[in-house]
Structures are given as structure tokens and as C-alpha cells.
Scaffold this motif. Structure first.
Motif, mmCIF file in Angstrom:
data_model
loop_
_atom_site.group_PDB
_atom_site.id
_atom_site.type_symbol
_atom_site.label_atom_id
_atom_site.label_comp_id
_atom_site.label_asym_id
_atom_site.label_seq_id
_atom_site.Cartn_x
_atom_site.Cartn_y
_atom_site.Cartn_z
ATOM 1 N N GLU A 197 39.367 48.063 39.100
ATOM 2 C CA GLU A 197 39.271 48.907 40.298
ATOM 3 C C GLU A 197 39.558 48.120 41.570
ATOM 4 O O GLU A 197 40.234 48.603 42.480
ATOM 5 C CB GLU A 197 37.874 49.529 40.370
ATOM 6 N N PHE A 198 39.051 46.890 41.630
ATOM 7 C CA PHE A 198 39.192 46.094 42.847
ATOM 8 C C PHE A 198 40.064 44.862 42.653
ATOM 9 O O PHE A 198 40.049 43.950 43.478
ATOM 10 C CB PHE A 198 37.801 45.701 43.365
ATOM 11 N N ASP A 199 40.846 44.865 41.570
ATOM 12 C CA ASP A 199 41.836 43.819 41.311
ATOM 13 C C ASP A 199 41.228 42.418 41.425
ATOM 14 O O ASP A 199 41.738 41.550 42.127
ATOM 15 C CB ASP A 199 43.006 43.957 42.293
ATOM 16 N N LYS A 200 40.127 42.225 40.709
ATOM 17 C CA LYS A 200 39.428 40.942 40.744
ATOM 18 C C LYS A 200 39.929 40.030 39.626
ATOM 19 O O LYS A 200 40.260 40.493 38.529
ATOM 20 C CB LYS A 200 37.921 41.152 40.551
ATOM 21 N N SER A 201 39.971 38.737 39.912
ATOM 22 C CA SER A 201 40.258 37.771 38.850
ATOM 23 C C SER A 201 38.971 37.544 38.066
ATOM 24 O O SER A 201 37.882 37.925 38.507
ATOM 25 C CB SER A 201 40.746 36.444 39.446
ATOM 26 N N TYR A 202 39.092 36.913 36.914
ATOM 27 C CA TYR A 202 37.892 36.614 36.139
ATOM 28 C C TYR A 202 36.963 35.685 36.926
ATOM 29 O O TYR A 202 35.747 35.823 36.881
ATOM 30 C CB TYR A 202 38.269 35.956 34.810
#
Length: 268
Positions: free
Chosen positions: A162-167
């Protein structure tokens, strides 16, 4: 703060008090005092519990950022009974919206109140932007004792996408390591039979063992997806069936004999 600094200087230099007072800007003292009072007021406001109308709570945001249990599995009757007997021990968490409130944490507590026919519920109201709300909601939901591994994996995956987060970013936000986040989300690549068993029977939370299964399956499978979907739910023919059946057999053996057995079988 300004006065304290001046007094320290007075003590260290043996200066006359009048000399020191001349150096103090009264505006600084007033400013410091004002800032401290303002901060204290904000803290007290944040701590303040309000009673809000249930029909003004919007569940759209909560449903979008976290997976929910089916209502029949929510054990609402037990929760409602507890609230009726002891009251609401932990207020829900909401964020102010234009015409009401967004639910951040406490969805089931609200449903239990509805079951009891209540029109209002105790809540702590916060202010935050959309991403911060999602982060708070995720963290609050991960702290639920009844949250199973599949719900955890789905919530992390949904927030990440949803928020294009990296690991790395996701791990930092929830206070976990990157390997933990990767392993938990990768559980969703297992066969649907395993996912269903974990969700319905809460058969295991051993992400290291499940990660062994994933890693082994990747080595032997010729029908892998790279788009983040279910790695074993596509393809056809004997190769596909063989891989899936072997993973299911290893899973059942792991549940019976443990992680050590699984490692020995994989290493053969």
C-alpha cells in the motif's frame, strides 16, 4: 532553563547575583515556561479518554490496511460478555476525520459494543496523516494476542504494498528485523492447504521452519511465480503435483516431529 543556566554560571564563577540577573532575558524564561506548559497540555490531551458516538466511526480505513477475522470467528459474544461485566478495559484508538473518526485499533471492541446495543464507546483520539495512521494501525494489530501467523503476514504484505515500503523500512517501523519480515511475508507463498491449516487451527508460528519449506520448494519447483503470488497455486502436470505433495508431506511431518526432523529431511 534560562534561569537554571544562569544559576549554574553563578555557582561556578562565584559571580554576584546581580551580575547574573542582568544577563538573563526574561523573555527566554517566559518562552521556556510557555513551551513546557504547551507540551504538557498536549500530553494531557493525548491521554484524555473521550466517549464518542459509534455511528460516527468509519471502518473503511481499518479494513484497507489490516486483515480482519470473519465475524463468526471474532468471538464477539465472549468479548461482549466481558465488557458487560467488567466494562471496557482498553479504550479504542481513533483518528479525527472530517465528519467523524477513523478506527485505528479496536474494531472488535466496537462490534462488541454494537452487540450490547451501546451507542457510545470510550476512545483515545489522535491526529496523524494517512501513512502514520496505517503504521499505528499495523503496530496495534500486531500486538493482538489472538493474531495468527497468516493474519500477521497478510497485514505486513498489505501495508508494504500500500505504501511502497522496502523490507528494511517496514522492519524498522514495526521494530523487527528484516529477516523476520521477509520470512513472515514469505509464508503466504506456501500451498493453500498449509495457509488454511495455520489460519484455522493455529497449528504453528514457527517462521523458521516454514521458511525452510519455502527455501526447499524454490530449489525443486519448476513452477514458481515472481509476481508475489502463491508460488504453488499455478502450473499443472506431474512436476507441479509432485512438488506440492512433497511440501505438504514435509509440513505434516514437521507438525508431528518438529523443526529438527524437517531440517534432517531437507538435508537428505
Amino acid at each position: 532553563k534560562a534561569l537554571a543556566k544562569a544559576l549554574v554560571k553563578l555557582e561556578s564563577n562565584n559571580n554576584d547575583i546581580s551580575d547574573i540577573l542582568d544577563q538573563i532575558d526574561i523573555a527566554d524564561i517566559v518562552k521556556d515556561s510557555s513551551q513546557e506548559k504547551e507540551a504538557e497540555a498536549k500530553i494531557e490531551k493525548a491521554k484524555k479518554i473521550q466517549e464518542i458516538e459509534i455511528d460516527k466511526i468509519d471502518f473503511t480505513f481499518d479494513d484497507r490496511v489490516s486483515e480482519r477475522l470473519d465475524e463468526k470467528n471474532m468471538q464477539l459474544a465472549e468479548l461482549a460478555s466481558s465488557i458487560k461485566e467488567k466494562g471496557l478495559l482498553q479504550p479504542i484508538l481513533v483518528a479525527k476525520a472530517d465528519t467523524g473518526y477513523y478506527i485505528v485499533a479496536g474494531h472488535r471492541r466496537v462490534e462488541a459494543h454494537k452487540l450490547l446495543g451501546k451507542e457510545k464507546i470510550k476512545a483515545r483520539v489522535i491526529k496523524a496523516d494517512e501513512e502514520n495512521l496505517a503504521s499505528i494501525s499495523l503496530i496495534e494489530n500486531l500486538q493482538r494476542e489472538d493474531l495468527d501467523l497468516i493474519e500477521t503476514a497478510m497485514a505486513l504484505k498489505k501495508y508494504k504494498e500500500e505504501f511502497d515500503k522496502s523490507y528494511e523500512e517496514l522492519a524498522k517501523e514495526i521494530g523487527k528485523s528484516k529477516p523476520y519480515v521477509v520470512k513472515v511475508i514469505s509464508v503466504l507463498n506456501l500451498p493453500e492447504e498449509i495457509i488454511k491449516d495455520i489460519k484455522e487451527n493455529k497449528s504453528t508460528k514457527d517462521i523458521n521452519a516454514l521458511n525452510m519449506l519455502n527455501t526447499y520448494a524454490k530449489k525443486i519447483s519448476v513452477h514458481m511465480r515472481t509476481d508475489g503470488g502463491n508460488a504453488y497455486n499455478i502450473g499443472a502436470g506431474d512436476d507441479f503435483k509432485k512438488v506440492k505433495n512433497e511440501i505438504l508431506e514435509l509440513y505434516q511431518g514437521f507438525l508431528k516431529y518438529g523443526r529438527g526432523w524437517l531440517k534432517d529431511e531437507i538435508d537428505k
